[in-house]
Design a protein around this motif. Structure first.
Motif, PDB file in Angstrom:
ATOM      1  N   GLU A 101      -5.358   7.472  12.354  1.00 34.26           N
ATOM      2  CA  GLU A 101      -4.924   6.296  14.111  1.00 34.26           C
ATOM      3  C   GLU A 101      -5.529   4.918  13.245  1.00 34.26           C
ATOM      4  O   GLU A 101      -5.490   4.159  13.291  1.00 34.26           O
ATOM      5  N   PRO A 102      -6.773   4.867  12.221  1.00 35.30           N
ATOM      6  CA  PRO A 102      -7.182   3.461  11.651  1.00 35.30           C
ATOM      7  C   PRO A 102      -6.526   3.224  10.166  1.00 35.30           C
ATOM      8  O   PRO A 102      -6.417   2.555   9.759  1.00 35.30           O
ATOM      9  N   LEU A 103      -5.332   3.893  10.302  1.00 33.15           N
ATOM     10  CA  LEU A 103      -4.060   3.772   8.845  1.00 33.15           C
ATOM     11  C   LEU A 103      -2.858   2.725  10.126  1.00 33.15           C
ATOM     12  O   LEU A 103      -2.655   2.383   8.933  1.00 33.15           O
ATOM     13  N   ILE A 104      -2.806   3.022  11.355  1.00 33.88           N
ATOM     14  CA  ILE A 104      -1.203   3.002  11.465  1.00 33.88           C
ATOM     15  C   ILE A 104      -1.311   1.516  11.558  1.00 33.88           C
ATOM     16  O   ILE A 104      -0.352   1.240  11.263  1.00 33.88           O
ATOM     17  N   GLY A 105      -1.971   0.840  11.830  1.00 40.20           N
ATOM     18  CA  GLY A 105      -1.852  -0.715  11.809  1.00 40.20           C
ATOM     19  C   GLY A 105      -1.327  -0.684   9.850  1.00 40.20           C
ATOM     20  O   GLY A 105      -0.310  -1.836   9.984  1.00 40.20           O
ATOM     21  N   ALA A 135       0.080   0.720   7.709  1.00 40.25           N
ATOM     22  CA  ALA A 135       1.069   1.789   7.521  1.00 40.25           C
ATOM     23  C   ALA A 135       2.405   0.299   8.205  1.00 40.25           C
ATOM     24  O   ALA A 135       3.454   0.295   7.492  1.00 40.25           O
ATOM     25  N   VAL A 136       2.226   0.319   9.589  1.00 41.90           N
ATOM     26  CA  VAL A 136       3.342  -0.707  10.157  1.00 41.90           C
ATOM     27  C   VAL A 136       3.545  -2.175   9.484  1.00 41.90           C
ATOM     28  O   VAL A 136       4.557  -2.482   9.292  1.00 41.90           O
ATOM     29  N   ARG A 137       2.212  -2.536   9.125  1.00 41.02           N
ATOM     30  CA  ARG A 137       2.258  -3.493   8.485  1.00 41.02           C
ATOM     31  C   ARG A 137       3.142  -3.719   6.733  1.00 41.02           C
ATOM     32  O   ARG A 137       3.482  -4.388   6.677  1.00 41.02           O
ATOM     33  N   ALA A 138       2.533  -2.369   5.958  1.00 40.59           N
ATOM     34  CA  ALA A 138       3.780  -2.289   5.237  1.00 40.59           C
ATOM     35  C   ALA A 138       5.401  -1.819   5.107  1.00 40.59           C
ATOM     36  O   ALA A 138       5.586  -1.648   4.319  1.00 40.59           O
ATOM     37  N   GLY A 139       5.666  -1.514   6.378  1.00 37.13           N
ATOM     38  CA  GLY A 139       6.943  -1.013   6.583  1.00 37.13           C
ATOM     39  C   GLY A 139       7.145   0.083   6.765  1.00 37.13           C
ATOM     40  O   GLY A 139       8.419   0.858   6.562  1.00 37.13           O
ATOM     41  N   ARG A 171       0.447  13.948  24.708  1.00 35.50           N
ATOM     42  CA  ARG A 171       0.673  12.640  25.004  1.00 35.50           C
ATOM     43  C   ARG A 171      -0.494  11.565  24.827  1.00 35.50           C
ATOM     44  O   ARG A 171      -0.042  10.895  24.238  1.00 35.50           O
ATOM     45  N   GLU A 172      -1.713  12.033  24.772  1.00 28.10           N
ATOM     46  CA  GLU A 172      -2.921  11.011  25.080  1.00 28.10           C
ATOM     47  C   GLU A 172      -2.803  10.357  23.706  1.00 28.10           C
ATOM     48  O   GLU A 172      -3.129   9.379  23.144  1.00 28.10           O
ATOM     49  N   LEU A 173      -2.100  11.528  22.679  1.00 27.65           N
ATOM     50  CA  LEU A 173      -2.490  11.167  20.724  1.00 27.65           C
ATOM     51  C   LEU A 173      -1.250  10.620  20.530  1.00 27.65           C
ATOM     52  O   LEU A 173      -0.801   9.527  19.968  1.00 27.65           O
ATOM     53  N   VAL A 174       0.089  10.435  21.457  1.00 24.49           N
ATOM     54  CA  VAL A 174       1.162   9.651  21.199  1.00 24.49           C
ATOM     55  C   VAL A 174       0.667   8.217  21.855  1.00 24.49           C
ATOM     56  O   VAL A 174       1.049   7.429  21.405  1.00 24.49           O
ATOM     57  N   GLU A 175       0.115   8.880  22.916  1.00 26.31           N
ATOM     58  CA  GLU A 175       0.148   7.267  23.640  1.00 26.31           C
ATOM     59  C   GLU A 175      -0.363   6.503  22.561  1.00 26.31           C
ATOM     60  O   GLU A 175      -0.257   4.703  22.675  1.00 26.31           O
ATOM     61  N   ARG A 176      -1.648   6.890  22.055  1.00 27.74           N
ATOM     62  CA  ARG A 176      -2.253   5.757  21.065  1.00 27.74           C
ATOM     63  C   ARG A 176      -2.002   5.576  20.322  1.00 27.74           C
ATOM     64  O   ARG A 176      -1.696   4.600  19.812  1.00 27.74           O
ATOM     65  N   ALA A 177      -1.260   5.898  19.404  1.00 30.59           N
ATOM     66  CA  ALA A 177      -0.165   5.766  18.265  1.00 30.59           C
ATOM     67  C   ALA A 177       0.236   4.962  18.258  1.00 30.59           C
ATOM     68  O   ALA A 177       0.737   4.022  17.925  1.00 30.59           O
ATOM     69  N   GLY A 219       1.662  -5.251  15.693  1.00 31.14           N
ATOM     70  CA  GLY A 219       3.243  -6.049  15.677  1.00 31.14           C
ATOM     71  C   GLY A 219       4.757  -5.060  15.649  1.00 31.14           C
ATOM     72  O   GLY A 219       5.906  -6.071  15.271  1.00 31.14           O
ATOM     73  N   GLY A 220       4.219  -3.757  15.973  1.00 34.37           N
ATOM     74  CA  GLY A 220       6.035  -3.041  15.337  1.00 34.37           C
ATOM     75  C   GLY A 220       6.874  -3.059  16.847  1.00 34.37           C
ATOM     76  O   GLY A 220       5.671  -2.855  17.770  1.00 34.37           O
TER      77      GLY A 220
END
Length: 292
Positions: free
Chosen positions: A232-236, A238-242, A261-267, A275-276
């Motif tokens: 999760e700490p890498l998701i932002g 990753a999204v900003r890098a495309g 469900r909880e893991l996917v909801e948080r992601a 911004g994705g």
């Protein structure tokens, strides 16, 4: 940007390692539908023998599960292949034997992606190493990777490349170039906290992978994922890098108290916070259709 969110429902762990994973057909279908409802457009699953509670990659198990999922929701389904070298797949298999279920699923029109992992690696928990317990070698001979890519070429299947080490990326790109007409693989960067392969889930490690990807497979789609990891700490970043994202109990730290469900909801929430926009299955298909 449309971000592909993949839900990895169970993995090879069995409930001794990851108590919350879905194992029975009903459980896998229920978790798949819940993950889709939370925003996942791609569903990755391992088939299980319900009597033994262990992974068994058989068409007869996969097919009815995928049919039930697809009859209820539009998602891209992605099965796996035997986890060669593990306790559930200790005997050597030929490339055709290893991809037998995948080939039948392709012929039945049930799947669009499949695992084709381009390399071999030691799978060892850091805690086990410290206590003298030996892991195993996850083995993917070049002939197996070529066989998977040939199936991708013949059936227009998207290969899902798990990149455990930088060498996986280099070999995977080279083998893809050697199979003209095979669709572009999706490169899943496999980070980890609990195991000893590859990189930890740090932004410097993501940047290293992206720099190598630009050299070896420019423009290829990629996502952050892993085993025994909180990605999760890498998701932002990753999204900003495309990039795209995988979440679920296969990847989560072993012993994770949360469900798919909880893991996917948080992601999904972290993707939108960065911004994705969550892609639909149709958008995922459109995003891979034109890639050579």
């Amino acid at each position: 940007m449309d971000v592909w969110l993949e839900a990895a429902l169970n993995g090879p762990w069995g409930r001794d390692r990851q108590p919350g994973i879905p194992v029975t057909a009903d459980e896998i279908v229920a978790d798949a539908l819940a993950a889709a409802g939370a925003g996942a457009a791609v569903i990755h699953l391992h088939a299980y023998d319900e009597r033994s509670g262990r992974q068994r990659d058989a068409y007869e198990i996969y097919a009815p599960i995928i049919e039930r999922i697809r009859s209820s929701v539009d998602v891209v389904c992605c099965p796996t292949i035997p986890f060669a070298g593990s306790g559930d797949s200790t005997e050597p298999l030929s490339p055709a034997e290893r991809f037998a279920a995948v080939e039948r699923l392709l012929e039945a029109g049930l799947i669009e992606w499949s695992v084709v992992d381009p390399g071999s690696v030691n799978i060892s928990l850091a805690d086990d190493v410290a206590q003298g317990r030996e892991g195993f070698v996850y083995a993917n001979a070049e002939s197996h990777v070529r066989h998977g890519l040939a199936l991708a070429q013949a059936h227009r299947m998207t290969p899902s490349y798990a990149i455990y080490e930088p060498g996986f990326l280099r070999l995977g790109a080279a083998l893809h170039r050697a199979v003209p007409g095979a669709p572009q693989p999706v490169y899943r960067f496999m980070f980890t906290d609990q195991f000893t392969f590859g990189f930890p889930p740090q932004e410097w490690a993501l940047q290293a992978y992206l720099r190598l990807l630009r050299d070896e497979a420019p423009g290829a789609p990629w996502m952050v994922a892993g085993l025994g990891v909180d990605v999760e700490p890498l998701i932002g970043a990753a999204v900003r890098a495309g990039g795209h994202v995988r979440a679920g109990l296969e990847d989560a730290p072993l012993g994770c108290p949360d469900g798919n469900r909880e893991l996917v909801e948080r992601a999904a929430r972290l993707i939108t916070d960065a911004g994705g926009t969550l892609a639909t299955a149709a958008q995922v298909r459109a995003g891979t259709a034109g890639l050579p």
